[in-house]
Design an enzyme around this catalytic site. Structure first.
Site, PDB file in Angstrom:
ATOM      1  N   ILE A  13       0.838  -1.200   0.000  1.00  0.00           N
ATOM      2  CA  ILE A  13       0.000   0.000   0.000  1.00  0.00           C
ATOM      3  C   ILE A  13       0.876   1.255   0.000  1.00  0.00           C
ATOM      4  O   ILE A  13       0.634   2.208  -0.750  1.00  0.00           O
ATOM      5  CB  ILE A  13      -0.977  -0.017   1.205  1.00  0.00           C
ATOM      6  CG1 ILE A  13      -1.944  -1.203   1.058  1.00  0.00           C
ATOM      7  CG2 ILE A  13      -1.751   1.304   1.302  1.00  0.00           C
ATOM      8  CD1 ILE A  13      -2.832  -1.467   2.262  1.00  0.00           C
ATOM      9  N   ALA A  35      11.234  -5.015   6.457  1.00  0.00           N
ATOM     10  CA  ALA A  35      10.863  -6.286   7.106  1.00  0.00           C
ATOM     11  C   ALA A  35      10.006  -7.124   6.159  1.00  0.00           C
ATOM     12  O   ALA A  35      10.229  -8.330   6.014  1.00  0.00           O
ATOM     13  CB  ALA A  35      10.107  -6.015   8.407  1.00  0.00           C
ATOM     14  N   ASP A  57      13.642   1.960  11.619  1.00  0.00           N
ATOM     15  CA  ASP A  57      12.654   1.082  12.257  1.00  0.00           C
ATOM     16  C   ASP A  57      11.729   1.923  13.136  1.00  0.00           C
ATOM     17  O   ASP A  57      12.216   2.738  13.939  1.00  0.00           O
ATOM     18  CB  ASP A  57      13.426   0.053  13.109  1.00  0.00           C
ATOM     19  CG  ASP A  57      12.555  -1.114  13.521  1.00  0.00           C
ATOM     20  OD1 ASP A  57      11.413  -0.894  13.966  1.00  0.00           O
ATOM     21  OD2 ASP A  57      13.040  -2.260  13.389  1.00  0.00           O
ATOM     22  N   GLN A  77       1.747   3.602   7.424  1.00  0.00           N
ATOM     23  CA  GLN A  77       1.368   2.264   6.936  1.00  0.00           C
ATOM     24  C   GLN A  77       2.217   1.158   7.562  1.00  0.00           C
ATOM     25  O   GLN A  77       1.848  -0.010   7.485  1.00  0.00           O
ATOM     26  CB  GLN A  77       1.551   2.178   5.397  1.00  0.00           C
ATOM     27  CG  GLN A  77       0.972   3.334   4.623  1.00  0.00           C
ATOM     28  CD  GLN A  77      -0.513   3.496   4.814  1.00  0.00           C
ATOM     29  OE1 GLN A  77      -1.277   2.537   4.686  1.00  0.00           O
ATOM     30  NE2 GLN A  77      -0.953   4.710   5.134  1.00  0.00           N
ATOM     31  N   SER A  82      -1.052  -9.539   8.819  1.00  0.00           N
ATOM     32  CA  SER A  82      -1.337 -10.980   8.855  1.00  0.00           C
ATOM     33  C   SER A  82      -1.730 -11.471  10.239  1.00  0.00           C
ATOM     34  O   SER A  82      -0.952 -11.400  11.203  1.00  0.00           O
ATOM     35  CB  SER A  82      -0.154 -11.798   8.325  1.00  0.00           C
ATOM     36  OG  SER A  82      -0.237 -13.130   8.737  1.00  0.00           O
ATOM     37  N   SER A 121      -7.766  -1.245  10.583  1.00  0.00           N
ATOM     38  CA  SER A 121      -8.087  -2.532   9.950  1.00  0.00           C
ATOM     39  C   SER A 121      -9.513  -2.975  10.225  1.00  0.00           C
ATOM     40  O   SER A 121     -10.043  -2.767  11.320  1.00  0.00           O
ATOM     41  CB  SER A 121      -7.113  -3.587  10.464  1.00  0.00           C
ATOM     42  OG  SER A 121      -7.557  -4.874  10.097  1.00  0.00           O
ATOM     43  N   TYR A 145      -3.213  -9.594  16.204  1.00  0.00           N
ATOM     44  CA  TYR A 145      -3.151  -8.519  15.199  1.00  0.00           C
ATOM     45  C   TYR A 145      -4.313  -7.551  15.382  1.00  0.00           C
ATOM     46  O   TYR A 145      -4.141  -6.328  15.375  1.00  0.00           O
ATOM     47  CB  TYR A 145      -3.170  -9.126  13.784  1.00  0.00           C
ATOM     48  CG  TYR A 145      -3.298  -8.096  12.678  1.00  0.00           C
ATOM     49  CD1 TYR A 145      -2.225  -7.294  12.322  1.00  0.00           C
ATOM     50  CD2 TYR A 145      -4.502  -7.932  11.987  1.00  0.00           C
ATOM     51  CE1 TYR A 145      -2.338  -6.341  11.316  1.00  0.00           C
ATOM     52  CE2 TYR A 145      -4.624  -6.991  10.975  1.00  0.00           C
ATOM     53  CZ  TYR A 145      -3.544  -6.195  10.645  1.00  0.00           C
ATOM     54  OH  TYR A 145      -3.675  -5.260   9.646  1.00  0.00           O
ATOM     55  N   ASN A 206      -9.398 -22.153   2.530  1.00  0.00           N
ATOM     56  CA  ASN A 206      -9.630 -22.562   3.913  1.00  0.00           C
ATOM     57  C   ASN A 206     -11.137 -22.541   4.153  1.00  0.00           C
ATOM     58  O   ASN A 206     -11.734 -21.475   4.189  1.00  0.00           O
ATOM     59  CB  ASN A 206      -8.947 -21.608   4.898  1.00  0.00           C
ATOM     60  CG  ASN A 206      -7.450 -21.519   4.666  1.00  0.00           C
ATOM     61  OD1 ASN A 206      -6.912 -20.470   4.353  1.00  0.00           O
ATOM     62  ND2 ASN A 206      -6.783 -22.637   4.799  1.00  0.00           N
ATOM     63  N   ASP A 283     -10.416 -16.432  11.625  1.00  0.00           N
ATOM     64  CA  ASP A 283     -11.115 -15.908  10.440  1.00  0.00           C
ATOM     65  C   ASP A 283     -12.596 -15.702  10.749  1.00  0.00           C
ATOM     66  O   ASP A 283     -13.248 -16.600  11.278  1.00  0.00           O
ATOM     67  CB  ASP A 283     -11.012 -16.902   9.274  1.00  0.00           C
ATOM     68  CG  ASP A 283      -9.853 -16.599   8.359  1.00  0.00           C
ATOM     69  OD1 ASP A 283      -9.194 -15.558   8.556  1.00  0.00           O
ATOM     70  OD2 ASP A 283      -9.607 -17.408   7.451  1.00  0.00           O
TER      71      ASP A 283
HETATM   72  P1  NAD Z   1       3.219  -4.637   3.561  1.00  0.00           P
HETATM   73  O1  NAD Z   1       3.765  -5.728   4.420  1.00  0.00           O
HETATM   74  O2  NAD Z   1       3.341  -4.760   2.090  1.00  0.00           O
HETATM   75  O3  NAD Z   1       3.791  -3.232   4.015  1.00  0.00           O
HETATM   76  C1  NAD Z   1       4.177  -2.943   5.328  1.00  0.00           C
HETATM   77  C2  NAD Z   1       5.476  -2.158   5.265  1.00  0.00           C
HETATM   78  O4  NAD Z   1       5.866  -1.797   6.611  1.00  0.00           O
HETATM   79  C3  NAD Z   1       6.633  -2.949   4.670  1.00  0.00           C
HETATM   80  O5  NAD Z   1       7.311  -2.198   3.693  1.00  0.00           O
HETATM   81  C4  NAD Z   1       7.525  -3.249   5.861  1.00  0.00           C
HETATM   82  O6  NAD Z   1       8.877  -3.431   5.512  1.00  0.00           O
HETATM   83  C5  NAD Z   1       7.262  -2.048   6.734  1.00  0.00           C
HETATM   84  N1  NAD Z   1       7.589  -2.298   8.135  1.00  0.00           N
HETATM   85  C6  NAD Z   1       7.233  -3.377   8.884  1.00  0.00           C
HETATM   86  N2  NAD Z   1       7.755  -3.284  10.110  1.00  0.00           N
HETATM   87  C7  NAD Z   1       8.439  -2.112  10.162  1.00  0.00           C
HETATM   88  C8  NAD Z   1       9.212  -1.454  11.149  1.00  0.00           C
HETATM   89  N3  NAD Z   1       9.401  -2.024  12.362  1.00  0.00           N
HETATM   90  N4  NAD Z   1       9.776  -0.266  10.865  1.00  0.00           N
HETATM   91  C9  NAD Z   1       9.628   0.282   9.622  1.00  0.00           C
HETATM   92  N5  NAD Z   1       8.919  -0.291   8.634  1.00  0.00           N
HETATM   93  C10 NAD Z   1       8.329  -1.482   8.906  1.00  0.00           C
HETATM   94  O7  NAD Z   1       1.669  -4.520   3.987  1.00  0.00           O
HETATM   95  P2  NAD Z   1       0.471  -3.690   3.339  1.00  0.00           P
HETATM   96  O8  NAD Z   1      -0.528  -4.668   2.874  1.00  0.00           O
HETATM   97  O9  NAD Z   1       0.986  -2.667   2.416  1.00  0.00           O
HETATM   98  O10 NAD Z   1      -0.128  -3.007   4.654  1.00  0.00           O
HETATM   99  C11 NAD Z   1       0.094  -1.643   4.982  1.00  0.00           C
HETATM  100  C12 NAD Z   1      -0.708  -1.307   6.232  1.00  0.00           C
HETATM  101  O11 NAD Z   1      -2.097  -1.555   6.008  1.00  0.00           O
HETATM  102  C13 NAD Z   1      -0.345  -2.115   7.470  1.00  0.00           C
HETATM  103  O12 NAD Z   1      -0.449  -1.268   8.589  1.00  0.00           O
HETATM  104  C14 NAD Z   1      -1.440  -3.175   7.530  1.00  0.00           C
HETATM  105  O13 NAD Z   1      -1.629  -3.653   8.849  1.00  0.00           O
HETATM  106  C15 NAD Z   1      -2.616  -2.365   7.045  1.00  0.00           C
HETATM  107  N6  NAD Z   1      -3.708  -3.180   6.494  1.00  0.00           N
HETATM  108  C16 NAD Z   1      -3.537  -3.834   5.302  1.00  0.00           C
HETATM  109  C17 NAD Z   1      -4.591  -4.582   4.781  1.00  0.00           C
HETATM  110  C18 NAD Z   1      -4.455  -5.291   3.469  1.00  0.00           C
HETATM  111  O14 NAD Z   1      -5.434  -5.894   3.040  1.00  0.00           O
HETATM  112  N7  NAD Z   1      -3.298  -5.249   2.785  1.00  0.00           N
HETATM  113  C19 NAD Z   1      -5.795  -4.675   5.477  1.00  0.00           C
HETATM  114  C20 NAD Z   1      -5.937  -4.007   6.696  1.00  0.00           C
HETATM  115  C21 NAD Z   1      -4.881  -3.239   7.173  1.00  0.00           C
END
Ligand code: NAD
Length: 322
Positions: A13, A35, A57, A77, A82, A121, A145, A206, A283
């Protein structure tokens, strides 16, 4: 033009947000520790004079302060996504998603940013069976989560009330689209199924495939971030919004669409069989958002219903994974 800090910008995202706001002419700073994100997601921006990468970080306060200095807006973000990952390792999930979130709130407050928009979320609806999901009716969390994402909302509200920091939480519902990672143990269902079908491997559902989700194409999510960042309506700030399409699709329907669209590229994909296994822990059976609040307060208009989004996503995966 604004200076926007996008934490987690190397992820799915976040990198789409980077692309959009750079195209609009804004300056973008990314804070990421890679990460789960990837350098190749940032490669197209590295030579752009408006782009800056802060490798760090969110668990480290100094990194948060360094990245946030001079920012007008934060689009937060970064998190460990997961549900299964959080069940396997609740401590690291909590450190990143709760302590890291709190660090970012403090850094945003100290830097005097105009607004802090963050990824919340749909998991916050937990065990509530009410459909559609309306923002002020949530249940009990069903996973570590989900707890972390709910705590984010509680902290954001307290920072608004206590320090006057403007915050908006976007409760994302199953986001999908270009650059979502199909690899790894915790891959999301759409990129995983696409990759498996492209390799003529049977996707595993699943449960019976009757569970449904409000699958949301990335362009709708980018639009919500932009509207949340820029709204000037006082009543639209310091709250949370469902970020979805307002339509639900079962897993069986989803696989049907994916096979249909992928078989335009490779007709043999239409014949790939689907396998079924036990339900997954944590789920919920159905998820469907009401998007009325976002429509009313943010003038949100989703541009991509699920089928159009899937078609675009499948085209992207075909040209990037093959
Ligand atoms: P993603 O895993 O592709 O992106 C997350 C990013 O955060 C990664 O680039 C990762 O390296 C970075 N990151 C993780 N830990 C870190 C840390 N300690 N310090 C700095 N950077 C760190 O996931 P995504 O799908 O792009 O999700 C983005 C956000 O949206 C997250 O907060 C996720 O919980 C939330 N979200 C996503 C979904 C979805 O369907 N994809 C749904 C609900 C919420």
């Amino acid at each position: 033009m604004a200076k926007i800090l996008i934490t987690g910008g190397a992820g799915f995202i976040g990198s789409n947000l980077c692309e959009h706001f750079l195209n609009e002419g804004h300056s973008v700073v990314v804070l990421d520790n890679f990460a789960t994100g990837h350098r190749h997601n940032l490669a197209p921006f590295m030579e752009n004079a408006l782009f800056e990468l802060v490798e760090g970080d969110i668990r480290n306060m100094a990194d948060c302060h360094r990245a946030t200095a001079g920012a007008d807006y934060v689009l937060h973000q970064a998190a460990l996504g997961s549900v299964p990952r959080s069940i396997k390792d609740p401590i690291t999930t909590n450190e990143v998603n709760v302590s890291g979130f709190l660090n970012m709130l403090v850094a945003a407050r100290d830097a005097g940013v105009k607004r802090f928009v963050y990824a919340a979320s749909s998991s916050t609806y937990g065990d509530s069976v009410a459909l559609p999901k309306v923002e002020d009716q949530i249940g009990k969390p069903l996973s570590p989560y989900a707890i972390t994402k709910f705590v984010n909302e509680l902290y954001a509200e307290i920072f608004s009330k206590t320090y006057g920091l403007e915050t908006i939480g976007l409760r994302y519902f199953n986001v999908f689209g270009r650059r979502q990672d199909p690899n790894g143990a915790y891959a999301a269902v759409i990129p995983l199924f696409v990759k498996q079908l492209m390799n003529h491997q049977s996707p595993l559902i699943n449960g019976t495939g009757d569970f449904s989700r409000d699958f949301t194409y990335i362009d709708n999510v980018v639009q919500m971030n932009e509207r949340a960042m820029l709204t000037q309506k006082p009543e639209a700030i310091n709250t949370v919004y469902n970020t979805a399409v307002g339509d639900r699709t079962t897993l069986n329907e989803l696989l049907g669409y994916l096979k249909e669209f992928l078989s335009d590229f490779d007709p043999a994909i239409a014949d790939v069989a689907v396998e079924y296994g036990p339900n997954r822990q944590g789920d919920i059976p159905h998820s469907l958002a009401s998007i009325e609040k976002a429509k009313q307060l943010l003038d949100y208009q989703p541009t991509h219903p699920i089928k159009q989004g899937l078609k675009e996503a499948v085209g992207w995966y075909w040209s990037h994974l093959k």
